[in-house]
Design an enzyme around this catalytic site. Structure first.
Site, PDB file in Angstrom:
ATOM      1  CG  HIS A 114      19.236  25.585 -31.264  1.00 26.47           C
ATOM      2  ND1 HIS A 114      19.006  25.654 -32.620  1.00 26.47           N
ATOM      3  CD2 HIS A 114      18.026  25.533 -30.681  1.00 26.47           C
ATOM      4  CE1 HIS A 114      17.712  25.660 -32.846  1.00 26.47           C
ATOM      5  NE2 HIS A 114      17.085  25.583 -31.686  1.00 26.47           N
ATOM      6  CG  ASP A 277      24.170  27.005 -33.230  1.00 23.41           C
ATOM      7  OD1 ASP A 277      25.178  27.307 -33.893  1.00 23.41           O
ATOM      8  OD2 ASP A 277      23.117  26.572 -33.745  1.00 23.41           O
ATOM      9  NE  ARG A 282      19.761  29.013 -33.551  1.00 26.65           N
ATOM     10  CZ  ARG A 282      18.604  28.888 -32.923  1.00 26.65           C
ATOM     11  NH1 ARG A 282      18.533  29.139 -31.630  1.00 26.65           N
ATOM     12  NH2 ARG A 282      17.521  28.523 -33.572  1.00 26.65           N
ATOM     13  CE  LYS A 376      20.615  29.936 -37.721  1.00 31.13           C
ATOM     14  NZ  LYS A 376      19.286  29.606 -38.208  1.00 31.13           N
TER      15      LYS A 376
HETATM   16  C1  G1P Z   1      14.155  28.294 -34.970  1.00 35.00           C
HETATM   17  C2  G1P Z   1      14.259  29.789 -35.057  1.00 35.00           C
HETATM   18  C3  G1P Z   1      14.459  30.212 -36.493  1.00 35.00           C
HETATM   19  C4  G1P Z   1      15.678  29.497 -37.078  1.00 35.00           C
HETATM   20  C5  G1P Z   1      15.561  28.003 -36.867  1.00 35.00           C
HETATM   21  C6  G1P Z   1      16.818  27.264 -37.302  1.00 35.00           C
HETATM   22  O1  G1P Z   1      13.055  27.849 -35.735  1.00 35.00           O
HETATM   23  O2  G1P Z   1      13.122  30.426 -34.508  1.00 35.00           O
HETATM   24  O3  G1P Z   1      14.615  31.599 -36.559  1.00 35.00           O
HETATM   25  O4  G1P Z   1      15.803  29.775 -38.442  1.00 35.00           O
HETATM   26  O5  G1P Z   1      15.326  27.711 -35.493  1.00 35.00           O
HETATM   27  O6  G1P Z   1      17.939  27.666 -36.579  1.00 35.00           O
HETATM   28  P1  G1P Z   1      11.615  27.495 -35.087  1.00 35.00           P
HETATM   29  O7  G1P Z   1      11.864  26.481 -34.000  1.00 35.00           O
HETATM   30  O8  G1P Z   1      11.111  28.781 -34.499  1.00 35.00           O
HETATM   31  O9  G1P Z   1      10.790  26.998 -36.239  1.00 35.00           O
HETATM   32 ZN    ZN Z   2      22.475  26.134 -35.634  1.00 34.00          ZN
END
Ligand code: G1P
Ligand code: ZN
Length: 543
Positions: A114, A277, A282, A376
């Protein structure tokens, strides 16, 4: 065939984060940077001679360049075949699907999810194993270790491979097969959900809007929602993938998916809205003027799973990441199935799914998925919702409200403080850790702290231990405050503050989450000294 062995020096910063290695594009453009990391992957995974690899990405800037480099390195490292999505494109869930369907040795996915793209944006690369899921921590640690000692890499001297037509070509001794990025994935979706029922719903005047955010899911959504299911043309918006995502931030939340939010909260709003995303894993779900939190969405899919064809038999169990709300725990309890609490990041769900312990899993960060792949899956979540809506013939809002009436409501919010100086962010975490014993059993207004800890997890399948996964302040009524440092940011540090309060009283379910969580937010800011230590009055994003 001319294989070159190129001398190189290690880069000190190639430690994979929550989801692979993510850096700014100019970092990846440094001579040898990508090559070092790719060679470190190949040296870690020990693929047998002639193995097959899957390769594709979300189409962001530098995707095409990286595809060519990786192909030439795969040929020089003894791979027998690489399956490449046409144009170098594969959404993350589609890559997982292809790895599993064709039983390949593994795959390389190019994406920074994203995060924004473009010449000054982010790029990323990760390795997924033969189960279709992100490499385990043992493997990513090995890749990092190799990257710190690397002295050379191998690459084939050859012209670029054409990737825009479905064809098979040879690169040295290796076969390169360009595959349709959409068809295998679409087939899988058709096997899981009741397409005729969804199609009837979509032709009965039920209006949907899917915002692909100029990212990879555009072609997938057009094929599945418009072509196979018959949603009117235009139901998919921003459906052409762009290298810079149209200058936007391809993150499906109320802040960044504003085009969609305006439509869903405007007059004549469609009945159902969704966004995904950069790399398509996502999802955000909206009803008419109604937002479904990702944690609630997971709970709701679990509670209604047997309405979808592929889940008729029921669920083996469910899993959520630690910061995700406990709404799904309540459903699991009612269904009498196990519920696992894992550290943040999809890689922790893989073992549980491979061992048949869980069917559905999800995270508060707009991620939901099941054992159909090992990532996911944004569009999958949308189709799951549409299947439920087609069967229940109610609005999104009424389905969610009924869910709250039955299980209670877990008010939930996440505050992100992005781009903080690393020392300030670490300072907040350190301060909290040092105060754990003072906080324990302390009363704050109506909340009493029951315990504090730094979350750690022992994988029930392989026994591996993951420490330091987030600071938890747990209250006696089940409410929680959690602080965590992001493992995916590329600039400074991102501090995440997660807030959750359970409400059984139906007469309070209509409250806005920020209102319901007001006291908890104040306590969290107080005990962390976050504002004073970071100089930030407001978070960058609230979800
Ligand atoms: C973030 C999200 C987490 C997800 C990851 C990848 O990671 O919080 O849940 O699995 O992006 O999409 P973070 O930046 O918090 O480590
Ligand atoms: Zn993603």
């Amino acid at each position: 065939m001319n294989i070159r062995t190129v001398s190189t020096q290690p880069f000190p910063d190639q430690k994979p984060g929550t989801s692979g290695l993510r850096k700014k594009v100019p970092t990846f453009q440094q001579p040898h940077y990508l090559e070092n990391f790719v060679q470190s992957i190949f040296d870690s995974i020990a693929a047998p001679q002639g193995a097959t690899l899957v390769l594709g990405g979300d189409g962001r800037y530098y995707n095409r360049v990286a595809i060519q480099i990786i192909l030439k390195m795969a040929a020089a490292n003894g791979f027998g075949q690489v399956l490449v999505g046409r144009g170098g494109i594969l959404s993350t869930p589609a890559a997982s699907c292809v790895i599993r369907k064709y039983r390949t040795f593994g795959g390389i996915i190019l994406s920074a999810s994203h995060n924004p793209g473009g010449p000054d944006g982010d790029f990323g690369i990760k390795y997924n194993s033969g189960n279709g899921g992100p490499a385990t921590e043992t493997v990513t640690e090995e890749i990092y270790a190799k990257s710190k000692g690397i002295a050379s890499y191998r690459i084939l001297d050859a012209a670029d491979v054409p990737v825009d037509q479905l064809a098979e070509t040879k690169l040295g001794n290796m076969k390169v097969k360009i595959i349709d990025p959409v068809s295998d994935y679409s087939e899988l979706m058709e096997s899981l959900f009741d397409f005729p029922a969804i199609s009837t719903l979509l032709k009965s005047g039920f209006k949907i809007k899917f915002d692909a955010m100029h990212a990879v899911n555009g072609p997938y959504a057009k094929e599945i929602l418009e072509r196979r299911l018959g949603a009117p043309a235009g139901s998919v918006m921003n459906g052409v993938p762009l290298e810079d995502f149209g200058g936007g931030h391809p993150d499906p939340n109320l802040t960044y998916a504003h085009d969609l939010v305006e439509i869903m909260y405007g007059g004549e709003a469609p009945d159902f809205g969704a966004a995904s995303d950069g790399d398509g894993d996502r999802n955000m779900i909206l009803g008419k003027r109604f937002f479904v939190t990702p944690s609630d969405s997971l709970a709701l899919l679990a509670a209604n799973a047997t309405l979808a064809r592929g889940y008729k038999q029921g669920l083996a169990g469910v899993a959520r990441s630690m910061p995700t709300s406990a709404a799904v725990d309540r459903v699991a309890k009612a269904l009498d199935i196990p519920c696992y609490e894992t550290p943040t990041g999809w890689k922790f769900f893989g073992n549980l799914m491979d061992a048949g312990k869980v069917t559905l899993c999800g995270e508060e960060s707009f991620g939901t998925g099941s054992n159909h792949v090992r990532e996911k899956d944004g569009l999958w979540a949308v189709l799951f919702w549409l299947n439920i809506l087609a069967v229940r013939k109610q609005s999104v809002e009424s389905i969610v409200r009924e869910h709250w009436e039955k299980y209670g409501r877990n008010f939930y919010s996440r505050y992100d403080y992005e781009g903080l100086p690393t020392e300030a962010a670490n300072g907040v975490m350190q301060h909290l850790r040092e105060n754990f014993s003072l906080l324990t059993h302390k009363q704050f207004g109506s909340y009493a702290v029951e315990m504090c800890d730094d979350f750690s997890y022992i994988d029930p399948v392989d026994g591996s231990l993951s420490k330091g996964q987030g600071l938890r302040i747990l209250f006696s009524d089940g409410s929680r405050i959690i602080f965590r440092l992001s493992g995916t940011g590329t600039e400074g540090a991102t501090l995440r503050m997660y807030l959750e309060a359970f409400e059984a009283d139906v007469s309070r379910h209509h409250l806005d989450a920020q209102e319901a969580l007001k006291e908890l937010i104040r306590i969290a800011l107080d005990i962390s000294e976050l504002q004073a230590r970071t100089g930030r009055d407001q978070p960058t994003v609230i979800t």
